[in-house]
Design a protein around this motif. Sequence first.
Motif, PDB file in Angstrom:
ATOM      1  N   LEU A  74      -6.619   4.769   9.047  1.00  0.00           N
ATOM      2  CA  LEU A  74      -5.748   3.766   9.641  1.00  0.00           C
ATOM      3  C   LEU A  74      -5.320   2.689   8.651  1.00  0.00           C
ATOM      4  O   LEU A  74      -4.604   1.758   9.018  1.00  0.00           O
ATOM      5  CB  LEU A  74      -6.435   3.119  10.845  1.00  0.00           C
ATOM      6  N   GLY A  75      -5.753   2.825   7.391  1.00  0.00           N
ATOM      7  CA  GLY A  75      -5.437   1.805   6.406  1.00  0.00           C
ATOM      8  C   GLY A  75      -3.951   1.637   6.160  1.00  0.00           C
ATOM      9  O   GLY A  75      -3.493   0.554   5.798  1.00  0.00           O
ATOM     10  N   PHE A  76      -3.165   2.704   6.356  1.00  0.00           N
ATOM     11  CA  PHE A  76      -1.727   2.602   6.099  1.00  0.00           C
ATOM     12  C   PHE A  76      -1.047   1.624   7.045  1.00  0.00           C
ATOM     13  O   PHE A  76      -0.006   1.046   6.701  1.00  0.00           O
ATOM     14  CB  PHE A  76      -1.047   3.966   6.194  1.00  0.00           C
ATOM     15  N   LEU A  77      -1.616   1.423   8.235  1.00  0.00           N
ATOM     16  CA  LEU A  77      -1.012   0.459   9.155  1.00  0.00           C
ATOM     17  C   LEU A  77      -1.001  -0.938   8.533  1.00  0.00           C
ATOM     18  O   LEU A  77      -0.040  -1.692   8.701  1.00  0.00           O
ATOM     19  CB  LEU A  77      -1.763   0.448  10.489  1.00  0.00           C
ATOM     20  N   ALA A  78      -2.069  -1.272   7.822  1.00  0.00           N
ATOM     21  CA  ALA A  78      -2.116  -2.567   7.136  1.00  0.00           C
ATOM     22  C   ALA A  78      -1.086  -2.618   6.017  1.00  0.00           C
ATOM     23  O   ALA A  78      -0.434  -3.647   5.793  1.00  0.00           O
ATOM     24  CB  ALA A  78      -3.520  -2.822   6.578  1.00  0.00           C
ATOM     25  N   GLU A  79      -0.917  -1.499   5.310  1.00  0.00           N
ATOM     26  CA  GLU A  79       0.091  -1.450   4.254  1.00  0.00           C
ATOM     27  C   GLU A  79       1.493  -1.583   4.836  1.00  0.00           C
ATOM     28  O   GLU A  79       2.353  -2.269   4.268  1.00  0.00           O
ATOM     29  CB  GLU A  79      -0.030  -0.141   3.478  1.00  0.00           C
ATOM     30  N   LEU A  80       1.735  -0.925   5.964  1.00  0.00           N
ATOM     31  CA  LEU A  80       3.033  -1.035   6.631  1.00  0.00           C
ATOM     32  C   LEU A  80       3.299  -2.476   7.042  1.00  0.00           C
ATOM     33  O   LEU A  80       4.402  -3.008   6.828  1.00  0.00           O
ATOM     34  CB  LEU A  80       3.068  -0.126   7.857  1.00  0.00           C
ATOM     35  N   ASP A  81       2.303  -3.129   7.624  1.00  0.00           N
ATOM     36  CA  ASP A  81       2.436  -4.508   8.062  1.00  0.00           C
ATOM     37  C   ASP A  81       2.767  -5.412   6.877  1.00  0.00           C
ATOM     38  O   ASP A  81       3.639  -6.288   6.963  1.00  0.00           O
ATOM     39  CB  ASP A  81       1.145  -4.952   8.738  1.00  0.00           C
ATOM     40  N   ALA A  82       2.076  -5.183   5.754  1.00  0.00           N
ATOM     41  CA  ALA A  82       2.321  -5.985   4.550  1.00  0.00           C
ATOM     42  C   ALA A  82       3.720  -5.728   3.999  1.00  0.00           C
ATOM     43  O   ALA A  82       4.400  -6.659   3.532  1.00  0.00           O
ATOM     44  CB  ALA A  82       1.264  -5.679   3.495  1.00  0.00           C
ATOM     45  N   LEU A  83       4.171  -4.472   4.050  1.00  0.00           N
ATOM     46  CA  LEU A  83       5.499  -4.141   3.555  1.00  0.00           C
ATOM     47  C   LEU A  83       6.586  -4.795   4.401  1.00  0.00           C
ATOM     48  O   LEU A  83       7.567  -5.353   3.870  1.00  0.00           O
ATOM     49  CB  LEU A  83       5.696  -2.629   3.542  1.00  0.00           C
ATOM     50  N   VAL A  84       6.408  -4.759   5.722  1.00  0.00           N
ATOM     51  CA  VAL A  84       7.383  -5.398   6.614  1.00  0.00           C
ATOM     52  C   VAL A  84       7.399  -6.904   6.377  1.00  0.00           C
ATOM     53  O   VAL A  84       8.469  -7.539   6.368  1.00  0.00           O
ATOM     54  CB  VAL A  84       7.081  -5.064   8.088  1.00  0.00           C
ATOM     55  N   ALA A  85       6.228  -7.492   6.155  1.00  0.00           N
ATOM     56  CA  ALA A  85       6.153  -8.924   5.866  1.00  0.00           C
ATOM     57  C   ALA A  85       6.893  -9.245   4.569  1.00  0.00           C
ATOM     58  O   ALA A  85       7.589 -10.266   4.466  1.00  0.00           O
ATOM     59  CB  ALA A  85       4.696  -9.367   5.762  1.00  0.00           C
ATOM     60  N   GLN A  86       6.755  -8.370   3.573  1.00  0.00           N
ATOM     61  CA  GLN A  86       7.460  -8.564   2.309  1.00  0.00           C
ATOM     62  C   GLN A  86       8.969  -8.465   2.500  1.00  0.00           C
ATOM     63  O   GLN A  86       9.739  -9.260   1.956  1.00  0.00           O
ATOM     64  CB  GLN A  86       6.999  -7.522   1.295  1.00  0.00           C
ATOM     65  N   ARG A  87       9.391  -7.484   3.291  1.00  0.00           N
ATOM     66  CA  ARG A  87      10.815  -7.333   3.579  1.00  0.00           C
ATOM     67  C   ARG A  87      11.348  -8.576   4.309  1.00  0.00           C
ATOM     68  O   ARG A  87      12.463  -9.043   4.052  1.00  0.00           O
ATOM     69  CB  ARG A  87      11.057  -6.101   4.442  1.00  0.00           C
ATOM     70  N   ALA A  88      10.547  -9.103   5.223  1.00  0.00           N
ATOM     71  CA  ALA A  88      10.962 -10.289   5.975  1.00  0.00           C
ATOM     72  C   ALA A  88      11.136 -11.489   5.051  1.00  0.00           C
ATOM     73  O   ALA A  88      12.020 -12.327   5.261  1.00  0.00           O
ATOM     74  CB  ALA A  88       9.947 -10.600   7.067  1.00  0.00           C
ATOM     75  N   ALA A  89      10.306 -11.567   4.024  1.00  0.00           N
ATOM     76  CA  ALA A  89      10.377 -12.703   3.100  1.00  0.00           C
ATOM     77  C   ALA A  89      11.495 -12.544   2.080  1.00  0.00           C
ATOM     78  O   ALA A  89      12.196 -13.513   1.753  1.00  0.00           O
ATOM     79  CB  ALA A  89       9.033 -12.869   2.388  1.00  0.00           C
ATOM     80  N   GLU A  90      11.693 -11.303   1.594  1.00  0.00           N
ATOM     81  CA  GLU A  90      12.636 -11.084   0.493  1.00  0.00           C
ATOM     82  C   GLU A  90      14.014 -10.617   0.933  1.00  0.00           C
ATOM     83  O   GLU A  90      14.995 -10.813   0.216  1.00  0.00           O
ATOM     84  CB  GLU A  90      12.030 -10.071  -0.489  1.00  0.00           C
TER      85      GLU A  90
END
Length: 203
Positions: A107-123
């Motif tokens: 389930l670790g990829f869910l955390a990576e997905l969340d972090a990626l979406v957060a990065q997209r939201a910021a950038e």
Amino acid sequence: MIDELDFAKAGGLVPAIVQHWLTGEVLMLGYMDAAALEATRTSGLVTFHSRSKGRLWTKGESSGNVLRLRSLHADCDADALLVRAEPVGPTCHRGTSSCFDGARPVLGFLAELDALVAQRAAERPSGSYTTQLLDAGIRRIAQKVGEEGVETALAAVVQGDAELLGEAADLVFHLTVALRARGLGLADVAAVLADRHGQRSGA
């Protein structure tokens, strides 16, 4: 417990297991003496006592692939450390994220997905579907969550497992974007679920 570590038990060193702070992946194993622990806490970069070099060694001091300290946890016997860290680049010299093959939690990829979406939201990079959704606003994102929710429900009733998994993946992605549009993340949802589990042990 950190200040009560028993370095004498193993000749001045304690094993330090490094874990990705977000995904839970075990990244590497090193050894710390009191000086390495102090350097880690002071600098914020994970530092070990190198048995081969006979000196303190900060992970990534040559490659730049450092480990940024997030938290430290001693085990129940105070003779081992769990180091939660944020890796900058690959941890292993082989260029992989972990020195242990197959150590990534399912389930670790869910955390990576969340972090990626957060990065997209910021950038807000151009050409990104996530950026398009965020720029469209919360109403459009909510609409997509509703659409994917209906499609997931229909797939559960009248379609096969592959279709259900595909629709569920779409739903989770769009839900993650909706949360980030409100300044929230999957970790916040997990915290609510954990709290409910504690309150409702029969669930």
